[in-house]
Design a protein around this motif. Sequence first.
Motif, PDB file in Angstrom:
ATOM      1  N   GLY A 153       0.825  -1.199   0.000  1.00 51.41           N
ATOM      2  CA  GLY A 153       0.000   0.000   0.000  1.00 51.41           C
ATOM      3  C   GLY A 153       0.862   1.252   0.000  1.00 51.41           C
ATOM      4  N   ARG A 154       0.312   2.319  -0.500  1.00 54.73           N
ATOM      5  CA  ARG A 154       1.017   3.600  -0.595  1.00 54.73           C
ATOM      6  C   ARG A 154       1.433   4.074   0.794  1.00 54.73           C
ATOM      7  N   PRO A 155       2.733   4.305   1.028  1.00 56.02           N
ATOM      8  CA  PRO A 155       3.168   4.722   2.369  1.00 56.02           C
ATOM      9  C   PRO A 155       2.629   6.099   2.733  1.00 56.02           C
ATOM     10  N   LEU A 156       2.088   6.195   3.935  1.00 57.30           N
ATOM     11  CA  LEU A 156       1.610   7.471   4.445  1.00 57.30           C
ATOM     12  C   LEU A 156       2.529   8.018   5.527  1.00 57.30           C
ATOM     13  N   ILE A 157       3.561   7.266   5.870  1.00 54.88           N
ATOM     14  CA  ILE A 157       4.432   7.617   6.984  1.00 54.88           C
ATOM     15  C   ILE A 157       5.347   8.769   6.573  1.00 54.88           C
ATOM     16  N   PRO A 158       5.331   9.888   7.304  1.00 59.60           N
ATOM     17  CA  PRO A 158       6.184  11.031   6.939  1.00 59.60           C
ATOM     18  C   PRO A 158       7.643  10.606   6.816  1.00 59.60           C
ATOM     19  N   GLY A 159       8.266  11.022   5.732  1.00 61.37           N
ATOM     20  CA  GLY A 159       9.654  10.674   5.488  1.00 61.37           C
ATOM     21  C   GLY A 159       9.845   9.400   4.699  1.00 61.37           C
ATOM     22  N   LEU A 160       8.763   8.635   4.518  1.00 60.19           N
ATOM     23  CA  LEU A 160       8.872   7.366   3.791  1.00 60.19           C
ATOM     24  C   LEU A 160       7.866   7.266   2.650  1.00 60.19           C
ATOM     25  N   THR A 161       7.255   8.390   2.281  1.00 57.42           N
ATOM     26  CA  THR A 161       6.190   8.351   1.276  1.00 57.42           C
ATOM     27  C   THR A 161       6.695   8.000  -0.119  1.00 57.42           C
ATOM     28  N   ASP A 162       8.012   8.080  -0.335  1.00 57.80           N
ATOM     29  CA  ASP A 162       8.552   7.761  -1.658  1.00 57.80           C
ATOM     30  C   ASP A 162       9.137   6.366  -1.722  1.00 57.80           C
ATOM     31  N   ARG A 163       8.920   5.546  -0.688  1.00 56.07           N
ATOM     32  CA  ARG A 163       9.524   4.217  -0.666  1.00 56.07           C
ATOM     33  C   ARG A 163       8.806   3.263  -1.613  1.00 56.07           C
ATOM     34  N   HIS A 164       9.478   2.183  -1.960  1.00 55.32           N
ATOM     35  CA  HIS A 164       8.902   1.192  -2.858  1.00 55.32           C
ATOM     36  C   HIS A 164       7.647   0.588  -2.222  1.00 55.32           C
ATOM     37  N   HIS A 165       6.620   0.401  -3.047  1.00 60.26           N
ATOM     38  CA  HIS A 165       5.400  -0.191  -2.531  1.00 60.26           C
ATOM     39  C   HIS A 165       4.649  -0.939  -3.619  1.00 60.26           C
ATOM     40  N   VAL A 166       3.877  -1.910  -3.175  1.00 56.14           N
ATOM     41  CA  VAL A 166       2.974  -2.659  -4.046  1.00 56.14           C
ATOM     42  C   VAL A 166       1.564  -2.277  -3.636  1.00 56.14           C
ATOM     43  N   ASP A 167       0.695  -2.042  -4.615  1.00 58.50           N
ATOM     44  CA  ASP A 167      -0.635  -1.539  -4.276  1.00 58.50           C
ATOM     45  C   ASP A 167      -1.629  -1.980  -5.344  1.00 58.50           C
ATOM     46  N   VAL A 168      -2.897  -1.820  -5.030  1.00 54.74           N
ATOM     47  CA  VAL A 168      -3.939  -1.870  -6.049  1.00 54.74           C
ATOM     48  C   VAL A 168      -4.408  -0.434  -6.259  1.00 54.74           C
ATOM     49  N   ASP A 169      -5.085  -0.182  -7.374  1.00 52.73           N
ATOM     50  CA  ASP A 169      -5.617   1.158  -7.607  1.00 52.73           C
ATOM     51  C   ASP A 169      -6.943   1.266  -6.865  1.00 52.73           C
ATOM     52  N   ASN A 170      -6.848   1.641  -5.593  1.00 52.26           N
ATOM     53  CA  ASN A 170      -8.042   1.706  -4.752  1.00 52.26           C
ATOM     54  C   ASN A 170      -9.034   2.751  -5.227  1.00 52.26           C
ATOM     55  N   VAL A 171      -8.534   3.880  -5.736  1.00 55.01           N
ATOM     56  CA  VAL A 171      -9.423   4.945  -6.182  1.00 55.01           C
ATOM     57  C   VAL A 171     -10.251   4.475  -7.373  1.00 55.01           C
ATOM     58  N   ASP A 172      -9.586   3.940  -8.383  1.00 60.21           N
ATOM     59  CA  ASP A 172     -10.309   3.495  -9.573  1.00 60.21           C
ATOM     60  C   ASP A 172     -11.213   2.302  -9.266  1.00 60.21           C
ATOM     61  N   SER A 173     -10.768   1.406  -8.392  1.00 62.36           N
ATOM     62  CA  SER A 173     -11.593   0.247  -8.027  1.00 62.36           C
ATOM     63  C   SER A 173     -12.885   0.691  -7.372  1.00 62.36           C
ATOM     64  N   ALA A 174     -12.790   1.682  -6.474  1.00 62.43           N
ATOM     65  CA  ALA A 174     -14.001   2.209  -5.834  1.00 62.43           C
ATOM     66  C   ALA A 174     -14.902   2.898  -6.851  1.00 62.43           C
ATOM     67  N   ARG A 175     -14.315   3.651  -7.771  1.00 64.31           N
ATOM     68  CA  ARG A 175     -15.125   4.310  -8.812  1.00 64.31           C
ATOM     69  C   ARG A 175     -15.911   3.284  -9.627  1.00 64.31           C
ATOM     70  N   ARG A 176     -15.254   2.179  -9.983  1.00 66.84           N
ATOM     71  CA  ARG A 176     -15.919   1.159 -10.794  1.00 66.84           C
ATOM     72  C   ARG A 176     -17.033   0.460 -10.006  1.00 66.84           C
ATOM     73  N   ALA A 177     -16.826   0.278  -8.707  1.00 66.56           N
ATOM     74  CA  ALA A 177     -17.872  -0.332  -7.882  1.00 66.56           C
ATOM     75  C   ALA A 177     -19.105   0.567  -7.823  1.00 66.56           C
ATOM     76  N   VAL A 178     -18.890   1.857  -7.630  1.00 64.33           N
ATOM     77  CA  VAL A 178     -20.013   2.802  -7.575  1.00 64.33           C
ATOM     78  C   VAL A 178     -20.695   2.899  -8.940  1.00 64.33           C
ATOM     79  N   ALA A 179     -19.910   2.858 -10.014  1.00 62.02           N
ATOM     80  CA  ALA A 179     -20.502   2.885 -11.354  1.00 62.02           C
ATOM     81  C   ALA A 179     -21.442   1.701 -11.554  1.00 62.02           C
ATOM     82  N   HIS A 180     -21.089   0.548 -10.992  1.00 65.24           N
ATOM     83  CA  HIS A 180     -21.972  -0.616 -11.083  1.00 65.24           C
ATOM     84  C   HIS A 180     -23.288  -0.359 -10.348  1.00 65.24           C
TER      85      HIS A 180
END
Length: 339
Positions: A153-180
């Motif tokens: 998941g996207r790091p929210l910790i101050p000083g570490l927000t640019d670290r390597h991360h694996v994530d899903v596109d939560n914003v787009d996934s939620a948009r598609r659910a609401v579109a349904h």
Amino acid sequence: MNRGARTPTLEMVAAEAGVSRATVSRVVNGSTSVAPDIIAQVQAAVARLDYVPNRVARSLASRRADVIALIVPESASTVFADPFFAPVVRGVARVLGDTDYTLNLLIASESRPEKTRRYLQGGNVDGALVVSHHAEDHSYVGLGSALPMVFGGRPLIPGLTDRHHVDVDNVDSARRAVAHLLGLGRTRIGTIAGRQDMPAGLDRLVGWREAVAASGAGRASVDLVEFGDFTQDSGAEAAERMLAREPGLDALFVANDQMAAGAMRVLAAHGRRVPDDVAVIGFDDDTFAATLSPPLTTVRQPAMEFGEAMAEVLIALIAGEDVPRRTVIPTSLVRRGSA
């Protein structure tokens, strides 16, 4: 070996194989500078003597621990109750099974952040994976680039927000659910959002708001939000508040399946039928989703693939490879009876 016999040493293997101690050491440590027939000779001696290399000595020589830490900054009760974590661990273990790395699981709350920091900085691990982190977690601040780390998941910790991360596109996934839900003709679409100190909670709420706002004035309201902490009980409490505020509610997008299960329990208690009166969509596609009545329509987050990708990125970082800062795992909407 016979009971009571001496533990075999490097010198004993060398004598058994008829080679020098240095040659045995090179073979045991994976050197490619030894002739194949000598390697086979040493390996046969290792097998006959049941020799196990001294891990401490090897790590001192190579400056590697051959250990990767998987850190979950949650309480033990949360970790073992949430079905998201088990497939993530399986995914990590599956990738590490083909390597020399050992997996070390740390359930580390923030009650003593210095304890986690000392462990990570003490040469005990070659890298760390961090899953389910919070904005206020401080155990990893100050590590800088001293230790390869990959966040789930996207790091929210101050000083570490640019670290390597694996994530899903939560914003787009939620948009598609609401579109349904909008496509089903629903007009009063509320959401039960997750914790706002975690990237999944924040981003899924953003996606819901964007989809509702874009749907047109009068069709839905961006104010129909209640918050939970990703547990089933918090979903039930949020649903009670939502129904008290909006009796005409006809759809719910819920930030995870556990909270959706709690919400559906409350809807049933209030005589609101799913999906006839209120359509419900969750997020994760975990063990809760298919066992609910009706079965839950949900956004599938492939947790095992999530863990696999995290492990692969970390191994590449440890090896000094150039790896993208963000790796995105695709999601899909699984349609079942609730919507």
